[in-house]
Design a protein around this motif. Structure first.
Motif, short mmCIF file in Angstrom:
data_model
loop_
_atom_site.label_atom_id
_atom_site.label_comp_id
_atom_site.label_asym_id
_atom_site.label_seq_id
_atom_site.Cartn_x
_atom_site.Cartn_y
_atom_site.Cartn_z
N LEU A 1 50.67 110.54 28.94
CA LEU A 1 52.09 110.92 28.89
C LEU A 1 52.25 112.34 28.36
O LEU A 1 53.05 113.13 28.87
N ASP B 1 51.31 114.89 30.97
CA ASP B 1 52.27 115.03 32.07
C ASP B 1 53.61 115.59 31.61
O ASP B 1 54.42 116.02 32.43
N ALA B 2 53.85 115.54 30.30
CA ALA B 2 55.16 115.98 29.80
C ALA B 2 55.19 117.50 29.64
O ALA B 2 54.19 118.09 29.24
N PRO B 3 56.31 118.09 29.97
CA PRO B 3 56.42 119.55 29.75
C PRO B 3 56.39 119.86 28.26
O PRO B 3 56.85 119.05 27.45
N VAL C 1 60.97 123.94 27.19
CA VAL C 1 62.12 123.91 28.10
C VAL C 1 62.16 125.23 28.86
O VAL C 1 62.11 126.30 28.24
N LEU D 1 66.76 126.45 32.40
CA LEU D 1 67.46 125.22 32.03
C LEU D 1 68.22 125.43 30.73
O LEU D 1 69.37 124.99 30.59
N TYR E 1 64.42 116.71 28.36
CA TYR E 1 63.77 117.28 29.54
C TYR E 1 62.41 116.58 29.77
O TYR E 1 62.04 116.27 30.90
N ARG E 2 61.73 116.30 28.67
CA ARG E 2 60.45 115.61 28.76
C ARG E 2 60.65 114.20 29.32
O ARG E 2 59.94 113.75 30.20
N THR F 1 61.53 114.35 33.01
CA THR F 1 60.36 114.70 33.82
C THR F 1 59.45 113.49 34.02
O THR F 1 58.97 113.24 35.13
N LEU F 2 59.25 112.74 32.96
CA LEU F 2 58.35 111.59 33.06
C LEU F 2 58.98 110.44 33.85
O LEU F 2 58.27 109.69 34.52
N ARG G 1 59.21 111.99 37.44
CA ARG G 1 57.89 112.48 37.89
C ARG G 1 58.04 113.77 38.69
O ARG G 1 57.31 114.02 39.64
N LEU H 1 53.44 113.74 40.24
CA LEU H 1 53.32 115.01 39.55
C LEU H 1 52.09 115.76 40.04
O LEU H 1 51.13 115.15 40.49
N LEU I 1 51.49 104.46 36.38
CA LEU I 1 52.80 104.93 35.91
C LEU I 1 53.68 105.33 37.08
O LEU I 1 54.89 105.05 37.10
N VAL J 1 58.40 102.71 28.64
CA VAL J 1 57.03 103.09 28.23
C VAL J 1 57.05 104.46 27.55
O VAL J 1 56.43 104.67 26.50
N VAL J 2 57.79 105.40 28.14
CA VAL J 2 57.85 106.75 27.56
C VAL J 2 58.51 106.70 26.18
O VAL J 2 58.02 107.30 25.22
#
Lengths: 257, 201
Positions: A14, A17-19, A22, A26, B52-53, B56-57, B60, B115, B140, B151-152
């Motif tokens: 996770l 994959d997470a940014p 920001v 945005l 934002y996170r 995104t998750l 995807r 992703l 996922l 889950v996130v």
């Protein structure tokens, strides 16, 4: 593979994959939202659901009933038990039990603003909310003269060693002590009491030592008053949990009798 | 109809004694637009990276997540005056973001995009192999957005079941059930990949 290995790998995926930040674009778009979109407005509510109208109506009904009762069954108009003038409104009736009176206008010139040395603060209890801790705070006039309270004090969550855990000057919308023109004035007769609720959230600092107090810095240089836990009030669950890097917040409701 | 804003249901648990009425500053309560705007800007700015996170998750897709967060901010601003307890802002905004993501996925009506493959990360001795992590990533992708969101919120953000319920607008029982299902699927994929790795070894 153990549960721990699975959990670690899941979190790791996770995180990968997470940014991590920001995008500037945005951030700019979101910052522009209040400027480029119409100002928010309160939703329409029918008259019967508007609290102000509801309470005004209820208040008017109480006043009418009290007036009728006092005219028909009470002593001479204007005299209470023992000849003491009776309250002429429900506001006054409430004041008789708490020793306070609220108005939108400043009190008479002979009454001055309460200073920290004039009042005593007590924490009556702590409530837990999702991620927040809420203290029921009471202040009472401990002098022999009336004084008044108005505006929003500065707020601090303080631990037993005097360490300030959260300070409204830097955490939350309450900010520095201030008075706004719309703020009500609460007059405290000797022994009179006022209540409010102070809510704190997201404390991520080092461990705090009990008891947990709330310091209120009164506006207009009124000084700093520390509300301490009342008898039987535990500080065991008074420190709000850390929720992340969004910053701590401490704020309060308006004063009430 | 999706309750995108979810203000009322967010207040529901508060009515059980976990809330206090309106710590909204007086300036805002009296209709001071500037104070309200500043409060909104500060609250959204503090929350922006996490939302934002999350978007995104769930989506995807980082680019679509930007649009979703922006749309959520517009919605939040138009209803900001209704949120009397600002301590609830984070959960309230998260819920709006999640609902906007759901709507976008519903409109997309296809499986969420995958992703881009992340950069290869060196694996320490004793840590799980890349195959297991790739299996987790694929599993996922196959979860529904609702399952992925819980889950996130649990495994990345560390929220409790109750806090997740406040953010998704679901009952705690539903959150537990979704977590159970999602983790079962993820675990099955993970174990299968592990067995495959061991078989090769």
């Amino acid at each position: 593979m153990s549960d721990q290995g699975f959990d670690e790998d899941l979190r790791s995926v996770l995180l990968e994959d997470a940014p991590r930040e920001v995008p500037d674009d945005l951030r700019r778009r979101v910052a522009a939202v209040p400027v480029t979109n119409p100002a928010p407005s309160r939703p329409f509510r029918p008259a019967w659901r508007r609290p102000v109208l509801l309470w005004t109506g209820a208040l008017a009904a109480i006043v009418v009933v009290l007036t009728v009762v006092s005219l028909r069954f009470g002593p001479a108009p204007g005299a209470g038990v023992g000849g003491v003038p009776s309250p002429s409104s429900s506001d006054g009736a409430s004041a008789a039990t708490t020793g306070t009176r609220s108005t939108s206008a400043p009190p008479s010139t002979s009454v001055s603003a309460c200073r920290a040395v004039d009042v005593q603060g007590r924490i009556l209890g702590w409530q837990g909310a999702a991620g927040s801790r809420i203290a029921d705070v009471e202040v009472s006039n401990v002098t022999a003269s009336p004084c008044f309270v108005r505006g929003t004090p500065g707020l601090q969550l303080v631990d037993g060693s005097g360490h300030v855990l959260i300070d409204s000057a830097t955490a939350g919308p309450s900010g520095q002590p201030h008075i706004r023109s719309a703020d009500a004035t609460f007059e405290l007769t000797p022994g009179g009491r006022l209540r409010t609720e102070v809510q704190a959230s997201n404390y991520c600092g080092s461990a705090a030592s009990p008891p947990i107090d709330i310091a209120l810095t009164l506006p207009s240089g009124g000084g700093r008053l520390v509300a301490t836990p009342g008898a039987g009030v535990s500080s065991a669950d008074a420190v709000p949990p850390c929720l992340g890097s969004t910053g701590a917040v401490i704020t309060m409701n308006g004063w009430r009798r | 109809v999706v309750d995108v804003i979810g203000t009322h249901s967010l207040r529901r648990p508060a009515a059980s004694g976990a809330d206090i009425a309106g710590p909204m500053p007086r300036a805002e309560a009296s209709g001071d637009g500037t104070a309200r705007r500043l409060a909104f800007e500060r609250l959204t700015d503090q929350r922006l990276l996490r939302t934002y996170r999350l978007a995104t998750l769930v989506l995807r897709d980082a680019s679509e997540a930007e649009d979703a967060v922006h749309d959520a901010a517009v919605l939040a601003w138009t209803r900001f005056a209704e949120l009397r307890d600002r301590a609830l802002f984070d959960a309230w905004f998260d819920r709006i973001v999640i609902n906007v993501c759901r709507q976008r996925l519903r409109q997309r009506r296809v499986r969420p995009l995958l992703l881009d493959a992340p950069p290869e990360v060196p694996v320490a001795d004793g840590a799980s192999g890349r195959a297991e992590r790739e299996a987790l990533r694929r599993a996922l992708d196959l979860l529904t957005p609702e399952h992925r969101a819980v889950v996130v919120l649990r495994h990345l953000e560390g929220y409790s079941t109750r806090e997740i319920a406040a953010r998704t607008g679901e009952r705690e029982g539903t959150v537990k059930s979704r977590l159970h299902y999602a983790l079962r699927e993820l675990r099955a994929a993970y174990d299968a990949a592990q067995r495959g790795t061991e078989g090769q070894g």
